[in-house]
Design an enzyme around this catalytic site. Structure first.
Site, PDB file in Angstrom:
ATOM      1  CB  SER A   1      -0.947  -0.053   1.208  1.00  0.00           C
ATOM      2  OG  SER A   1      -2.039   0.793   1.017  1.00  0.00           O
TER       3      SER A   1
ATOM      4  CG  ASP B   1      -6.489  -2.697  -3.990  1.00  0.00           C
ATOM      5  OD1 ASP B   1      -7.277  -1.927  -3.410  1.00  0.00           O
ATOM      6  OD2 ASP B   1      -5.247  -2.548  -3.981  1.00  0.00           O
TER       7      ASP B   1
ATOM      8  CG  HIS C   1      -4.975  -2.765  -0.397  1.00  0.00           C
ATOM      9  ND1 HIS C   1      -4.654  -1.985  -1.489  1.00  0.00           N
ATOM     10  CD2 HIS C   1      -4.396  -2.155   0.662  1.00  0.00           C
ATOM     11  CE1 HIS C   1      -3.942  -0.947  -1.109  1.00  0.00           C
ATOM     12  NE2 HIS C   1      -3.763  -1.030   0.191  1.00  0.00           N
TER      13      HIS C   1
END
Length: 504
Positions: free
Chosen positions: A198, A437, A462
């Protein structure tokens, strides 16, 4: 060996709520590998707490250290030389040692205490055996125990103390610590592979671009490095992908959610309407306006799409609740059934006040250099929202007294014409994504060169590839994605050793 220490952030959060505003970051969901928390947990623990930790994780294998970190790497003012204690943890259980220049796998912490990620980041402990690698986990400045100015209260006091809190300072921190650790272990020739998910994945890719002499390569999982400076249009952005996830799960569910927003506003506009909504959604406190409920529901839908993790698949859970309420034609009763399906049947549901759903550190970051211009087009199940940069800047200035730098990320790291740019000088980066995602809309989804490659899966969510690796419930496509990543890293390391031998 020191025990892992929990984050100070949750206990100190009320002190900093004055920094929070809905219009600044409500539409920018957390860039967190684990999802942080949504109400009472996250999707890595809900429904299967015994499976939350990676199979290879054992806290007894970790040693905790603190590095005397430079406050400001980029100035020579006297205050720039102040220092703070930055936490990092090392697991040397499988390391082959410096005498054979065995590799180092470095996990770059992101916008939460390192404790939160470390127990479920399975990629490192599992593959440390294969690579005979040292594992190091580095906490991001201004999170967890790595607080400049001695405490979170002082560090978050105002823009003057927060001014040292940005991505460039963070990756410079990582460079200093990695160089320090290699020197301490006499492992100067050990190749380093940085791993992040991320926002941490963005840092990993940027680290490889800025510090190629420190890291041989980077695995950047779910890293939306293109979600800056209007590179990603709302028509194909985060909320479009989230809506597509729901529509693929159930057309009926998608349509019910889409028409629910008008229904909420209609009821709220009537006398005692907010009280009626509070009762229907069993809120722990009376709603003060309809946007509080809508913001909560938007966040829940976004969260379930972003972390649509097997075997639970939260989008399917929510839609199962909505579609399963077939005994009624009332739209909001169906919506509430989706909440109950996802969150469980509770006596009440703590709806956050406007804009308080994200961590205080993330609010600062989105008001400084991580400016994600996230709008919502008409072609989604969410209420449309037009990102207004001028309003955004004004809000951030009102909060902190200083404006954000919305064009700095693309200036400092690049982003525009990314294929042409990175093809010329970049190497050894894996951009991994799951196409379910919503943040994959800002990710690198095509190979840029032979060594800057995109690895993605149609059904992935994710950061799924680096978390809780090789569990018995993992689908084959996920297992194969991880195998591809390991094979690529194997190639980088083999070439490095060949080059090292040739230079001797």
């Amino acid at each position: 060996m020191k025990p892992l220490t929990s984050s100070l952030q949750s206990s100190l959060l009320p002190i900093f709520l004055l920094f929070v505003t809905t219009s600044v970051s409500l539409k920018v969901p957390r860039l967190s590998p684990t999802g942080g928390t949504f109400l009472h947990g996250n999707d890595w623990t809900q429904g299967r707490p015994s499976e939350a930790s990676s199979p290879g994780f054992d806290p007894k294998d970790l040693q905790t250290f603190y590095y005397n970190q430079t406050l400001d790497h980029f100035n020579f003012r006297p205050d720039s030389f102040n220092t703070f204690q930055q936490r990092y943890l090392i697991n040397s259980k499988h390391w082959g040692g410096s005498n054979i220049s065995a590799p180092i796998l470095a996990y770059l912490g992101a916008e939460e205490a390192i404790d939160i990620d470390i127990s479920i980041t399975g990629f490192l402990p599992e593959n440390a055996i294969h690579f005979q690698a040292l594992q190091i986990y580095i906490e991001h400045r201004y999170y967890g125990e790595s607080m400049p100015f001695g405490s979170m209260e002082e560090a978050y006091k105002n823009a003057s103390t927060l001014g040292y809190f940005n991505s460039a300072q963070a990756i410079a921190d990582y460079a200093e610590i990695l160089i320090h650790v290699k020197k301490q272990l006499h492992a100067e020739n050990s190749p380093v592979i940085v791993v992040g998910g991320s926002y941490g994945g963005m840092l990993a890719s940027w680290f490889r671009l800025k510090y190629p002499h420190v890291a041989l390569g980077a695995l950047a999982s779910s890293a939306p490095i293109l979600y800056f400076d209007d590179i990603v249009p709302p028509e194909t952005g985060y909320y479009f992908v989230a809506s597509r996830d729901f529509r693929e799960a159930s057309e009926t569910c998608y349509q019910i959610i889409k028409r629910s927003w008008t229904e909420i506003d209609n009821i709220a506009s009537k006398p005692e309407g907010l009280a009626s909504l509070s009762m229907k959604f069993r809120t722990c406190r009376p709603l003060t306006n309809s946007s509080e409920l809508k913001d909560y529901l938007e966040s829940m839908y976004a969260h379930t799409a972003q972390y649509d993790i097997p075997p639970r698949y939260p989008v399917t859970v929510v839609c199962g609740g909505i579609d399963g309420a077939s005994s009624t034609n009332d739209t909001l009763t169906k919506i509430f059934a989706g909440v109950v399906a996802y969150e469980g049947n509770r006596s009440c549901y703590p709806i956050p006040r406007n804009g308080t759903e994200s961590g205080v550190g993330w609010h600062w970051q989105t008001c400084s250099d991580i400016v994600v211009p996230m709008g919502i087009s008409n072609d989604t199940m969410f209420p449309p929202y037009k990102f207004d940069l001028n309003k955004y800047i004004d809000n951030c200035k009102a909060l902190y007294g200083v404006p954000p730098r919305p064009h700095w990320v693309t200036t400092y790291y690049g982003g525009h014409d990314i294929k042409l740019t990175l093809n010329r000088f970049a190497s050894n980066i894996i951009f991994s994504n799951g196409l379910r995602d919503p943040y994959s809309s800002g990710g690198v989804l095509d190979d840029i060169s032979d060594t800057v490659v995109a690895v993605h899966t149609k059904n992935g969510s994710h950061c799924l590839d680096i978390l809780r690796s090789n569990h018995t419930t993992d689908p084959d496509w996920l297992v194969n994605q991880r195998k591809i990543e390991v094979r690529i890293i194997n190639g980088w390391i083999a070439k490095y050793y060949a080059d090292l031998q040739a230079l001797k």
